[in-house]
Design a protein around this motif. Sequence first.
Motif, short mmCIF file in Angstrom:
data_model
loop_
_atom_site.label_atom_id
_atom_site.label_comp_id
_atom_site.label_asym_id
_atom_site.label_seq_id
_atom_site.Cartn_x
_atom_site.Cartn_y
_atom_site.Cartn_z
N MET A 58 0.83 -1.17 0.00
CA MET A 58 0.00 0.00 0.00
C MET A 58 0.88 1.24 0.00
O MET A 58 1.86 1.30 0.72
N ASP A 59 0.50 2.21 -0.81
CA ASP A 59 1.37 3.36 -0.96
C ASP A 59 1.08 4.49 0.02
O ASP A 59 1.83 5.43 0.09
N GLY A 60 -0.05 4.44 0.72
CA GLY A 60 -0.36 5.45 1.71
C GLY A 60 -0.71 6.81 1.13
O GLY A 60 -0.75 7.80 1.84
N SER A 61 -0.96 6.88 -0.15
CA SER A 61 -1.24 8.16 -0.79
C SER A 61 -2.62 8.70 -0.46
O SER A 61 -2.89 9.88 -0.67
N GLY A 62 -3.51 7.85 0.00
CA GLY A 62 -4.87 8.28 0.31
C GLY A 62 -5.76 8.41 -0.90
O GLY A 62 -6.87 8.89 -0.81
N LEU A 63 -5.27 8.00 -2.06
CA LEU A 63 -6.06 8.09 -3.27
C LEU A 63 -7.04 6.94 -3.42
O LEU A 63 -7.97 7.03 -4.19
N ALA A 64 -6.80 5.87 -2.75
CA ALA A 64 -7.68 4.70 -2.82
C ALA A 64 -7.75 4.11 -1.42
O ALA A 64 -6.94 4.42 -0.57
N GLY A 65 -8.71 3.28 -1.21
CA GLY A 65 -8.81 2.62 0.08
C GLY A 65 -10.12 1.89 0.18
O GLY A 65 -11.12 2.34 -0.35
N VAL A 66 -10.08 0.75 0.84
CA VAL A 66 -11.27 -0.07 0.97
C VAL A 66 -11.23 -0.77 2.32
O VAL A 66 -10.16 -1.11 2.81
N GLU A 67 -12.38 -0.92 2.91
CA GLU A 67 -12.50 -1.60 4.20
C GLU A 67 -13.79 -2.40 4.21
O GLU A 67 -14.64 -2.25 3.35
N ILE A 68 -13.93 -3.22 5.22
CA ILE A 68 -15.18 -3.93 5.49
C ILE A 68 -15.59 -3.56 6.91
O ILE A 68 -14.82 -3.71 7.85
N ILE A 69 -16.80 -3.04 7.04
CA ILE A 69 -17.32 -2.66 8.34
C ILE A 69 -18.33 -3.71 8.78
O ILE A 69 -19.18 -4.12 7.98
N MET A 70 -18.20 -4.17 10.02
CA MET A 70 -19.13 -5.18 10.52
C MET A 70 -19.44 -4.93 11.98
O MET A 70 -18.65 -4.30 12.68
N THR A 71 -20.56 -5.44 12.41
CA THR A 71 -20.96 -5.32 13.81
C THR A 71 -20.05 -6.20 14.67
O THR A 71 -19.43 -7.15 14.16
N PRO A 72 -19.98 -5.92 15.96
CA PRO A 72 -19.18 -6.77 16.84
C PRO A 72 -19.63 -8.24 16.80
O PRO A 72 -18.79 -9.14 16.86
N LYS A 73 -20.93 -8.49 16.68
CA LYS A 73 -21.42 -9.87 16.63
C LYS A 73 -20.88 -10.59 15.39
O LYS A 73 -20.41 -11.72 15.48
N ILE A 74 -20.93 -9.93 14.25
CA ILE A 74 -20.40 -10.54 13.03
C ILE A 74 -18.88 -10.67 13.12
O ILE A 74 -18.31 -11.69 12.74
N ALA A 75 -18.22 -9.64 13.64
CA ALA A 75 -16.76 -9.67 13.77
C ALA A 75 -16.30 -10.82 14.66
O ALA A 75 -15.19 -11.33 14.49
N SER A 76 -17.14 -11.26 15.59
CA SER A 76 -16.75 -12.38 16.46
C SER A 76 -16.59 -13.68 15.67
O SER A 76 -15.94 -14.61 16.12
N GLY A 77 -17.19 -13.74 14.49
CA GLY A 77 -17.07 -14.91 13.64
C GLY A 77 -16.01 -14.76 12.56
O GLY A 77 -15.91 -15.59 11.65
N LEU A 78 -15.17 -13.73 12.67
CA LEU A 78 -14.12 -13.50 11.67
C LEU A 78 -13.05 -14.58 11.77
O LEU A 78 -12.43 -14.77 12.81
N LEU A 79 -12.87 -15.32 10.69
CA LEU A 79 -11.86 -16.39 10.65
C LEU A 79 -10.53 -15.89 10.09
O LEU A 79 -9.47 -16.33 10.52
N ASP A 80 -10.61 -14.99 9.11
CA ASP A 80 -9.39 -14.51 8.45
C ASP A 80 -9.70 -13.17 7.79
O ASP A 80 -10.84 -12.92 7.37
#
Length: 79
Positions: free
Chosen positions: A1-23
């Motif tokens: 990642m180049d840190g330029s701030g020109l692009a970026g993507v994330e996944i937002i989830m509730t704590p309940k869903i995040a508790s099932g995060l495997l990877d």
Amino acid sequence: MDGSGLAGVEIIMTPKIASGLLDYEAVSDRIVMARLKGQSNNLTILSVYAPIRDAPDHLKDKFYADLQLTMNKIPRDRW
């Protein structure tokens, strides 16, 4: 990642869903992959931010190559 701030993507989830995060894998500043525990099957989520049509070809080529490599990591029986 180049840190330029020109692009970026994330996944937002509730704590309940995040508790099932495997990877979670930040493939690039444009591709994120998350694996979640499901009741009968696990779930893979890809969040992507594709380059715009007028972007240089080398950026688009790199994005689609990275996307294909990421999709190849998902077991075929999960499609």
